[in-house]
Each structure stands twice: as structure tokens, then as C-alpha cells.
Design a protein around this motif. Sequence first.
Motif, PDB file in Angstrom:
ATOM      1  N   ARG A   1      69.829  14.880 -19.853  1.00 16.11           N
ATOM      2  CA  ARG A   1      69.927  16.333 -19.685  1.00 16.11           C
ATOM      3  C   ARG A   1      70.108  16.697 -18.215  1.00 16.11           C
ATOM      4  O   ARG A   1      70.861  17.622 -17.875  1.00 16.11           O
ATOM      5  CB  ARG A   1      68.677  17.010 -20.250  1.00 16.11           C
ATOM      6  CG  ARG A   1      68.715  17.206 -21.762  1.00 16.11           C
ATOM      7  CD  ARG A   1      67.449  17.856 -22.251  1.00 16.11           C
ATOM      8  NE  ARG A   1      67.552  18.230 -23.660  1.00 16.11           N
ATOM      9  CZ  ARG A   1      66.515  18.481 -24.433  1.00 16.11           C
ATOM     10  NH1 ARG A   1      65.284  18.398 -23.931  1.00 16.11           N
ATOM     11  NH2 ARG A   1      66.689  18.811 -25.693  1.00 16.11           N
ATOM     12  N   ASN A   2      69.419  16.002 -17.335  1.00 15.85           N
ATOM     13  CA  ASN A   2      69.569  16.262 -15.905  1.00 15.85           C
ATOM     14  C   ASN A   2      71.006  15.974 -15.466  1.00 15.85           C
ATOM     15  O   ASN A   2      71.600  16.752 -14.704  1.00 15.85           O
ATOM     16  CB  ASN A   2      68.592  15.392 -15.113  1.00 15.85           C
ATOM     17  CG  ASN A   2      68.773  15.556 -13.618  1.00 15.85           C
ATOM     18  OD1 ASN A   2      68.449  16.601 -13.052  1.00 15.85           O
ATOM     19  ND2 ASN A   2      69.309  14.534 -12.957  1.00 15.85           N
ATOM     20  N   ALA A   3      71.574  14.875 -15.965  1.00 12.26           N
ATOM     21  CA  ALA A   3      72.952  14.538 -15.626  1.00 12.26           C
ATOM     22  C   ALA A   3      73.909  15.628 -16.094  1.00 12.26           C
ATOM     23  O   ALA A   3      74.817  16.047 -15.363  1.00 12.26           O
ATOM     24  CB  ALA A   3      73.327  13.193 -16.254  1.00 12.26           C
ATOM     25  N   HIS A   4      73.698  16.109 -17.317  1.00 15.70           N
ATOM     26  CA  HIS A   4      74.569  17.162 -17.849  1.00 15.70           C
ATOM     27  C   HIS A   4      74.450  18.437 -17.030  1.00 15.70           C
ATOM     28  O   HIS A   4      75.455  19.126 -16.760  1.00 15.70           O
ATOM     29  CB  HIS A   4      74.221  17.439 -19.310  1.00 15.70           C
ATOM     30  CG  HIS A   4      75.005  18.573 -19.896  1.00 15.70           C
ATOM     31  ND1 HIS A   4      74.435  19.782 -20.223  1.00 15.70           N
ATOM     32  CD2 HIS A   4      76.327  18.683 -20.191  1.00 15.70           C
ATOM     33  CE1 HIS A   4      75.365  20.591 -20.700  1.00 15.70           C
ATOM     34  NE2 HIS A   4      76.512  19.948 -20.693  1.00 15.70           N
ATOM     35  N   GLY A   5      73.241  18.785 -16.612  1.00 15.61           N
ATOM     36  CA  GLY A   5      73.048  19.983 -15.799  1.00 15.61           C
ATOM     37  C   GLY A   5      73.787  19.901 -14.474  1.00 15.61           C
ATOM     38  O   GLY A   5      74.399  20.879 -14.024  1.00 15.61           O
ATOM     39  N   VAL A   6      73.746  18.735 -13.851  1.00 14.93           N
ATOM     40  CA  VAL A   6      74.451  18.545 -12.576  1.00 14.93           C
ATOM     41  C   VAL A   6      75.952  18.727 -12.764  1.00 14.93           C
ATOM     42  O   VAL A   6      76.610  19.466 -12.016  1.00 14.93           O
ATOM     43  CB  VAL A   6      74.141  17.148 -12.003  1.00 14.93           C
ATOM     44  CG1 VAL A   6      75.061  16.842 -10.809  1.00 14.93           C
ATOM     45  CG2 VAL A   6      72.685  17.059 -11.579  1.00 14.93           C
ATOM     46  N   ILE A   7      76.516  18.051 -13.762  1.00 13.94           N
ATOM     47  CA  ILE A   7      77.955  18.106 -13.988  1.00 13.94           C
ATOM     48  C   ILE A   7      78.407  19.525 -14.328  1.00 13.94           C
ATOM     49  O   ILE A   7      79.431  20.008 -13.842  1.00 13.94           O
ATOM     50  CB  ILE A   7      78.349  17.128 -15.118  1.00 13.94           C
ATOM     51  CG1 ILE A   7      78.127  15.704 -14.654  1.00 13.94           C
ATOM     52  CG2 ILE A   7      79.800  17.318 -15.524  1.00 13.94           C
ATOM     53  CD1 ILE A   7      78.867  15.341 -13.402  1.00 13.94           C
ATOM     54  N   HIS A   8      77.653  20.196 -15.173  1.00 15.83           N
ATOM     55  CA  HIS A   8      78.005  21.563 -15.566  1.00 15.83           C
ATOM     56  C   HIS A   8      78.054  22.470 -14.340  1.00 15.83           C
ATOM     57  O   HIS A   8      78.967  23.298 -14.194  1.00 15.83           O
ATOM     58  CB  HIS A   8      76.988  22.073 -16.580  1.00 15.83           C
ATOM     59  CG  HIS A   8      77.326  23.410 -17.169  1.00 15.83           C
ATOM     60  ND1 HIS A   8      78.310  23.581 -18.107  1.00 15.83           N
ATOM     61  CD2 HIS A   8      76.816  24.650 -16.927  1.00 15.83           C
ATOM     62  CE1 HIS A   8      78.396  24.865 -18.431  1.00 15.83           C
ATOM     63  NE2 HIS A   8      77.487  25.528 -17.730  1.00 15.83           N
ATOM     64  N   ASP A   9      77.097  22.314 -13.437  1.00 12.77           N
ATOM     65  CA  ASP A   9      77.007  23.196 -12.271  1.00 12.77           C
ATOM     66  C   ASP A   9      78.111  22.909 -11.256  1.00 12.77           C
ATOM     67  O   ASP A   9      78.747  23.837 -10.743  1.00 12.77           O
ATOM     68  CB  ASP A   9      75.632  23.053 -11.621  1.00 12.77           C
ATOM     69  CG  ASP A   9      75.338  24.178 -10.651  1.00 12.77           C
ATOM     70  OD1 ASP A   9      75.578  25.355 -10.999  1.00 12.77           O
ATOM     71  OD2 ASP A   9      74.884  23.887  -9.526  1.00 12.77           O
TER      72      ASP A   9
END
Length: 367
Positions: A91-99
Motif C-alpha cells: 500500500r505504501n508503494a502504491h501511495g508513492v506511485i499515485h502521488d
Amino acid sequence: MITLDALRGHVLEEHLARLLRSNGYHLLVSERQDPDALKRGAHGLLVRGRGTDHQADVLGELARPAPFSLPLRIFVEAKYRRSKANLRDVRNAHGVIHDVNEQYGTASAGSRHIPMRRHHYRYALFSASGFTRPAQHYALAQQISLVDLSSPAFTSLLTAVDRTARELHSLAEQSGISTFPRGQVRTALRLALDTWTADGHDIQFDVERADQSALRGQWANELNPATREPQRLPDESLARIADDLADDSDYDLILGFPAAPFVLVLRPDDPRRFRDYLERKSSDILVNIATGPRDEIVGDWAITPADEEGGFQLHFALPTQLEDWLLRADGAAALRARQVKSALLSSITFFYGDRLVRLLFQPRRRG
């Protein structure tokens, strides 16, 4: 003080940076390489996002452009701990990429004569102990690449990483520091592993090895991308540990990209024989794929050339989620393994120098 698990992860990431560089990616290690998107942070390089800036311990940019797409960049993160990487990690990885993919400085772009450069960011998460099932399901849905390093094929790599991390941790304790200088350590490792790609990466040390270590230690401090590290490790001792790691890091791993939503890490049995084979052949190579010895389905799988017995052998492991599907209790595992080879593994692409090589699997006809 940093934990040993976290330090193992940092050292492993530097190995993976070398893997990226040898597989068609250009490493970004300094904000000077792209001032629009990158900036210097307290602990190293940061990538600008829409909501905040994000730490980029290992960041690579694909050297070859992708048609009808923004240039591709990839974050690499490594987890080296006893427990499996979990849903929170993904989830942390997805949050970084999305931002970071939504970040676009319209004011900056409007003040330029040409549009501001933009990139499409992806994320690859490596784990020495594998991944939980919820993490795998979430990563597949969100297009986060998971690479499982728990296979026996990576034992020697992980052993070298663990040894280096313990030596660094011991050096920090002996030096009496309370705040671990991650930026200094990363820069020293990159100078030794030849993955520092910004100012000073091409410096030649025409001196004895002991003196080289001292010079690299000094350069690690001068080139350090971190801005706030009040304490640091002794230059020469740090550089000597980094040099020992570089001497023990010739693993010739290959990133393979199949026609499937996952990445394979391929390990040649004999790297020199494999390179010799590639030099003699075209960029399209017909191959056979054999399932692993454990249950004849899971474990290490092997790729061999279809035209030359003994020409080379590449080992890899499938994602755990796919192995679970293969071993469903209905007695059809062998059939599903053939389906995986024919569909998901029919074409595996990787970079070899300036060449794009494809391993093409063709099922054998049953007489």
C-alpha cells in the motif's frame, strides 16, 4: 540507531541498483540529473509528488524510450527481514506511485519555452522472505511489481548482504554514533559498486588499494546527497567494507520481463557461457522451459536453449500466488504448468548491453 533489518534492506537495495544498471536502466543519484523532478533531502534523494516529496533510495530510468508513452522510471525498495513483506508495504508503494505520477508543475511549465519533462513512475518491491497473500493480490491489482528473493538461487547474494550489514552495524556501534548516516553509506557503496552515475562517478584511482579506500571514503562524504547527517562513519573503514562487498557481488542476475503482470529474476548457472552464447546468436532465441524438482512444479524453473544442449541454463522462481494456483488439489498441476509456459512465459524479454533479447518458448509437439 538503525535496526539490522533496515540496514540489510539498504545494502540489498544497492545490489539491486547494480542489477538495474546492468539491465538497461540509467540510475538517478543526484538532484542535478533532473532538477524539475528531483531534490535533495535530509536522508538522500527525493522525488517531487503532488502532495509531498518521496524518498527515492534506488531510482532508475529506462534507457530506451517506450513508444506512445512517457519515459519510464522505477522505484526499487527491498525488504530483508524474517517476516514476509505485507499489505502495508505494498500500500505504501502504491501511495508513492499515485502521488508522483500526478505531480505536474503547470506554473513551472508555463514559464519555459518548452514543456516540462514528465515521466511515468512504477514500483518494484523485492523481499528476501516472500510476500503475504493479501500483499500479492493488492500488488497485482495495482500493478506493483513483486520480486521474491526467498528462492535458494539467491542464498549467496543474501549471505553477502547480511555480512556487509552486520559489519556496518558493528562499525557504527564501535564509532559511538546514535544517528546512522544512510546517505554517507549509500554513496560509499555506490562508489565501490560503480553505480554512482553523477558527479565524480568516472574518477580513476591510480593508487594502491588501501589508498583507494581512503579516497573513496572522502568522496563519499563530498558527494553524499543527504543534507542533514550530523554524524558519520570513519571514511577508510567504511570504504573498506564497501570494497569487500564489491569484490563479492558478481552474481550476473538478469531482469526478465514476460508477457505477464510480474517480473522474473533470472540467474545463469555459468555467466561466462551465457554471455558467449548471446554473442554468437541473434536477439530472438528459442528455448525450452523445465519445471523445478520440488513436486515437479514449484521451486526453481530452468530455461535452456532449444538449439544447443548445454549452451546455458537460467534459473528462476514463479510468484507464490501463481505456484498456489498450480498446486490446487485437483490433480491438474502438470496441465496448468504447461498452460503457464505456453501463455505467460511464451516470451521473456531482457536487456543485454544495447540489445533487446527475447527468449521464445515453443511447446514441444506430442507425437
